[in-house]
Scaffold this motif. Structure first.
Motif, PDB file in Angstrom:
ATOM      1  N   ALA A 110       0.749  -1.114   0.248  1.00  0.00           N
ATOM      2  CA  ALA A 110      -0.063  -0.049  -0.023  1.00  0.00           C
ATOM      3  C   ALA A 110       0.983   0.971   0.085  1.00  0.00           C
ATOM      4  CB  ALA A 110      -1.038   0.123   1.332  1.00  0.00           C
ATOM      5  N   SER A 111       0.225   2.479  -0.249  1.00  0.00           N
ATOM      6  CA  SER A 111       0.692   3.711   0.040  1.00  0.00           C
ATOM      7  C   SER A 111       1.403   3.678   1.103  1.00  0.00           C
ATOM      8  CB  SER A 111      -0.131   4.689  -0.256  1.00  0.00           C
ATOM      9  OG  SER A 111      -0.553   4.794  -1.512  1.00  0.00           O
ATOM     10  N   ASP A 112       2.999   4.496   1.419  1.00  0.00           N
ATOM     11  CA  ASP A 112       3.590   4.457   2.632  1.00  0.00           C
ATOM     12  C   ASP A 112       3.864   5.978   3.084  1.00  0.00           C
ATOM     13  OD1 ASP A 112       5.319   5.152   0.751  1.00  0.00           O
ATOM     14  OD2 ASP A 112       6.620   3.502   0.829  1.00  0.00           O
ATOM     15  N   GLY A 113       3.220   6.948   2.601  1.00  0.00           N
ATOM     16  CA  GLY A 113       3.429   8.271   2.890  1.00  0.00           C
ATOM     17  C   GLY A 113       4.551   8.838   1.982  1.00  0.00           C
ATOM     18  N   LEU A 117       0.584   4.402  -4.274  1.00  0.00           N
ATOM     19  CA  LEU A 117       0.646   3.240  -4.938  1.00  0.00           C
ATOM     20  C   LEU A 117      -0.611   3.259  -5.833  1.00  0.00           C
ATOM     21  CD1 LEU A 117       2.945   1.102  -4.787  1.00  0.00           C
ATOM     22  CD2 LEU A 117       1.281  -0.307  -3.637  1.00  0.00           C
ATOM     23  N   GLY A 118      -0.687   4.022  -6.547  1.00  0.00           N
ATOM     24  CA  GLY A 118      -1.819   3.869  -7.784  1.00  0.00           C
ATOM     25  C   GLY A 118      -1.322   3.754  -9.199  1.00  0.00           C
ATOM     26  N   GLY A 119      -2.160   3.233 -10.359  1.00  0.00           N
ATOM     27  CA  GLY A 119      -1.700   3.288 -11.697  1.00  0.00           C
ATOM     28  C   GLY A 119      -0.453   2.564 -11.884  1.00  0.00           C
ATOM     29  N   ARG A 120       0.498   3.535 -12.509  1.00  0.00           N
ATOM     30  CA  ARG A 120       1.778   2.747 -13.007  1.00  0.00           C
ATOM     31  C   ARG A 120       2.799   2.433 -11.821  1.00  0.00           C
ATOM     32  NH1 ARG A 120       5.646   7.063 -13.263  1.00  0.00           N
ATOM     33  NH2 ARG A 120       4.848   8.995 -13.086  1.00  0.00           N
ATOM     34  N   PHE A 121       2.598   3.268 -10.521  1.00  0.00           N
ATOM     35  CA  PHE A 121       3.199   2.875  -9.321  1.00  0.00           C
ATOM     36  C   PHE A 121       2.931   1.714  -8.967  1.00  0.00           C
ATOM     37  CE2 PHE A 121       3.439   7.651  -9.540  1.00  0.00           C
ATOM     38  CZ  PHE A 121       4.889   8.000  -9.612  1.00  0.00           C
ATOM     39  N   LYS A 122       1.611   1.445  -9.040  1.00  0.00           N
ATOM     40  CA  LYS A 122       1.472  -0.182  -8.387  1.00  0.00           C
ATOM     41  C   LYS A 122       1.895  -1.264  -9.429  1.00  0.00           C
ATOM     42  CE  LYS A 122      -2.827  -0.527  -7.057  1.00  0.00           C
ATOM     43  NZ  LYS A 122      -4.236  -0.897  -6.652  1.00  0.00           N
ATOM     44  N   ALA A 123       1.972  -0.830 -10.832  1.00  0.00           N
ATOM     45  CA  ALA A 123       2.317  -1.806 -11.701  1.00  0.00           C
ATOM     46  C   ALA A 123       3.694  -2.021 -11.403  1.00  0.00           C
ATOM     47  CB  ALA A 123       2.002  -1.033 -13.068  1.00  0.00           C
ATOM     48  N   HIS A 124       4.556  -1.042 -11.440  1.00  0.00           N
ATOM     49  CA  HIS A 124       5.773  -1.201 -11.161  1.00  0.00           C
ATOM     50  C   HIS A 124       6.269  -2.037  -9.713  1.00  0.00           C
ATOM     51  CE1 HIS A 124       6.802   2.570 -13.476  1.00  0.00           C
ATOM     52  NE2 HIS A 124       6.717   1.336 -14.297  1.00  0.00           N
ATOM     53  N   ALA A 125       5.506  -1.775  -8.687  1.00  0.00           N
ATOM     54  CA  ALA A 125       5.713  -2.597  -7.255  1.00  0.00           C
ATOM     55  C   ALA A 125       5.330  -3.931  -7.706  1.00  0.00           C
ATOM     56  CB  ALA A 125       4.736  -1.730  -6.376  1.00  0.00           C
ATOM     57  N   LEU A 126       4.371  -4.167  -8.502  1.00  0.00           N
ATOM     58  CA  LEU A 126       4.004  -5.723  -8.672  1.00  0.00           C
ATOM     59  C   LEU A 126       4.854  -6.311  -9.501  1.00  0.00           C
ATOM     60  CD1 LEU A 126      -0.130  -5.080  -8.929  1.00  0.00           C
ATOM     61  CD2 LEU A 126       1.344  -6.201  -7.075  1.00  0.00           C
ATOM     62  N   ILE A 127       5.391  -5.700 -10.520  1.00  0.00           N
ATOM     63  CA  ILE A 127       6.466  -6.348 -11.258  1.00  0.00           C
ATOM     64  C   ILE A 127       7.678  -6.551 -10.736  1.00  0.00           C
ATOM     65  CG2 ILE A 127       7.832  -5.802 -13.342  1.00  0.00           C
ATOM     66  CD1 ILE A 127       5.685  -4.263 -14.660  1.00  0.00           C
ATOM     67  N   ASN A 128       8.085  -5.655  -9.815  1.00  0.00           N
ATOM     68  CA  ASN A 128       9.281  -5.858  -8.976  1.00  0.00           C
ATOM     69  C   ASN A 128       9.008  -7.193  -8.007  1.00  0.00           C
ATOM     70  OD1 ASN A 128      10.324  -3.918 -10.300  1.00  0.00           O
ATOM     71  ND2 ASN A 128      10.059  -2.163  -8.733  1.00  0.00           N
ATOM     72  N   ARG A 129       7.658  -7.204  -7.549  1.00  0.00           N
ATOM     73  CA  ARG A 129       7.589  -8.243  -6.498  1.00  0.00           C
ATOM     74  C   ARG A 129       7.331  -9.466  -7.110  1.00  0.00           C
ATOM     75  NH1 ARG A 129       7.173 -11.850  -3.630  1.00  0.00           N
ATOM     76  NH2 ARG A 129       5.995 -12.067  -1.708  1.00  0.00           N
ATOM     77  N   PHE A 130       6.678  -9.534  -8.174  1.00  0.00           N
ATOM     78  CA  PHE A 130       6.172 -11.154  -8.977  1.00  0.00           C
ATOM     79  C   PHE A 130       6.642 -11.227 -10.231  1.00  0.00           C
ATOM     80  CE2 PHE A 130       2.699  -9.682  -6.024  1.00  0.00           C
ATOM     81  CZ  PHE A 130       2.863 -10.866  -4.961  1.00  0.00           C
ATOM     82  N   ASP A 143      -7.627   3.774 -13.913  1.00  0.00           N
ATOM     83  CA  ASP A 143      -6.286   3.646 -13.036  1.00  0.00           C
ATOM     84  C   ASP A 143      -5.635   2.318 -13.132  1.00  0.00           C
ATOM     85  OD1 ASP A 143      -6.353   6.359 -12.796  1.00  0.00           O
ATOM     86  OD2 ASP A 143      -6.962   6.377 -10.627  1.00  0.00           O
ATOM     87  N   ASP A 144      -6.455   1.137 -13.125  1.00  0.00           N
ATOM     88  CA  ASP A 144      -5.796  -0.370 -13.027  1.00  0.00           C
ATOM     89  C   ASP A 144      -5.450  -0.574 -14.427  1.00  0.00           C
ATOM     90  OD1 ASP A 144      -6.295  -0.424 -10.240  1.00  0.00           O
ATOM     91  OD2 ASP A 144      -8.463  -0.640 -10.567  1.00  0.00           O
TER      92      ASP A 144
END
Length: 477
Positions: A110-113, A117-130, A143-144
């Motif tokens: 989730a967003s951490d301050g 974590l929305g849109g492309r930032f969420k996509a980057h986080a998930l690509i880095n994780r999985f 946005d998704d």
């Protein structure tokens, strides 16, 4: 069973609401002065805004409007051994609290301050994780699309036809969960159109003065009725937004459109001022004095929503005043003066009805095993005292009516004033009947709404009108 992790969005997907909007509304209700800081936080980024709001709000996550169809499906996926990830642009503190309550997620992102974590930032986080194409994603908005672009499969929730077609172009859609129907019935409940019946009180001064044949008065009062109704709807919407948490803990109010998530909060925030401005525009055709009464009504209802409703006894007195204000506004629209008798009768009667409303709420909470009413200043043990004060107020209104019928003015207004005395036992029955129904737990949250559906109340109202009509025009023989 799929070995790919299932990533779930929160706002508008797992929830029929948005936690950012919920946070702003809660801040507005509890600490309105803090809302002045929101633009400055937003200038620093949405992540900073969400973090600052999250530290100042506290939600009962058990009452939030969850997408139950989706949630049940997720629980089944969990039982089949699939890994579930909650991934949201909401702040991490809120997301973690919800995840702990549901107890089905293996991980929370989730967003951490710092990063929203929305849109492309969420996509980057998930690509880095999985990794790209190594996860399935459940979302609900444009946005998704950036996330679905790198997902293996898509599950689409609360979607429009246009969004569905866009997702199809990016990846395979495994399953879909359509949006709840937003039809006229939902909007009618949001506007509380059944509550417009209360605004018929605007016509009481004209009826009391026997001015039914005055076409100009009818024209002014009809416009005043529409103006007051739009104003009332704007206030009801604002009140529902400010009372989300209390409504969600109530067995019936939890089904209200905003509390249940049938209508997004942002729509209510936009709609309330539009309705109020429309009300003022209509009121211009009635007169300046009527506008003043309308503004006073609006101001008092806002004060009630923001704080008075949490104050013992003052809340009921304010409700009685709000009813009486409709009669005062009606007299202004009809350009008529009001008698002491009508005002005295109205205040005591409406105070009794306000106590009926509060007593019914206390009885519901008492049956639920609660010691205190959420969002109110009452304890359930106050029910007996509220009942006593309410019955006393109701009988006081009938005493005022009886004294009025013994005054000289009745002889000048009615051909058969002795017939009008039958109004006293009719009112005695109706007030006693309303309190009997409340005591038996059959009372609606609003006594006037109960009355228009109750055969005994409708018959009492018909007999009351017939008695006044015969008293005014005489018997036909």
């Amino acid at each position: 069973m799929s070995s790919f992790p299932l990533v779930i969005d929160l706002d508008g997907t797992l929830l029929h609401t948005d936690m950012l909007h919920e946070s702003v509304v809660q801040i507005l209700r509890n600490s309105p002065q803090i809302t002045l800081s929101i633009p400055f936080w937003l200038l620093q980024g949405k992540a900073v805004l969400k973090k600052n709001l999250a530290t100042r709000v506290d939600f009962d996550v058990s009452t939030l409007p969850y997408n139950l169809e989706l949630l049940n499906w997720l629980k089944q996926q969990k039982l089949e051994g699939r890994k579930l990830i909650l991934c949201t642009a909401s702040d991490i503190s809120i997301a973690t609290k919800i995840a702990e309550y549901l107890n089905i997620f293996d991980e929370v992102i989730a967003s951490d301050g710092q990063v929203n974590l929305g849109g492309r930032f969420k996509a980057h986080a998930l690509i880095n994780r999985f990794g790209s194409k190594e996860y399935d994603y459940i979302g609900n908005s444009n946005d998704d699309l950036a996330v679905w672009e790198h997902a293996r499969k898509a599950i689409v929730v609360n979607f429009s036809n246009l969004l569905y077609k866009k997702v199809e172009l990016q990846c395979e859609i495994e399953r879909s969960f359509p949006s709840p129907t937003l039809n006229f019935g939902v909007w009618r409940r949001a506007f509380r159109m059944h509550q417009w019946l209360k605004n018929l009180l605007l016509f009481v001064p004209m009826l009391a003065a026997h001015q039914l044949a005055n076409a100009g008065t009818w024209h002014s009062l009809i416009i005043a009725f529409l103006s007051f109704s739009l104003c009332a709807s704007s206030v009801y919407i604002a009140n529902d937004l400010l009372d989300l948490e209390s409504d969600r803990q109530h067995p019936r109010k939890c089904k209200r459109p905003f509390a249940a998530g049938n209508i997004p909060i942002w729509m209510g925030v936009l709609l309330a001022p539009v309705l109020f401005c429309s009300s003022l525009l209509l009121g211009q055709f009635v007169g300046a004095t009527f506008i003043l009464w309308l503004l006073f009504y609006f101001g008092l209802t806002c004060a009630y929503s923001w704080g008075i409703k949490r104050l013992v006894l003052l809340d009921c007195l304010t409700l009685a005043m709000l009813y009486t204000l409709r009669i005062l506004a009606g007299a202004s629209a009809a350009e008529m003066s009001l008698s002491f008798w009508l005002l005295g009768f109205s205040v005591f009667l409406f105070l009794s009805l306000a106590f009926v409303k509060r007593y019914a709420e206390l009885e519901v909470q008492l049956l639920s095993g609660n010691l205190k009413v959420h969002g109110r200043g009452y304890y359930t043990s106050d029910a007996v005292l509220i009942q006593t004060m309410g019955i006393t107020s109701g009988y006081a209104s009938i005493l005022v009516l009886a004294l009025y019928l013994n005054s000289d003015i009745v002889s000048s207004l009615y051909r058969l004033p002795e017939i009008v005395w039958l109004a006293v036992p009719i009112m005695l029955f109706w007030v006693s009947w309303m309190w009997m129904q409340a005591h038996r737990g059959k009372m609606h949250d609003d006594p006037l709404v109960f009355a228009v559906k109750d055969p005994a109340s409708l018959l009492s109202g018909l007999l009351f009108a017939v008695v006044l009509m015969i008293g005014a025009i005489g018997l036909p023989w």
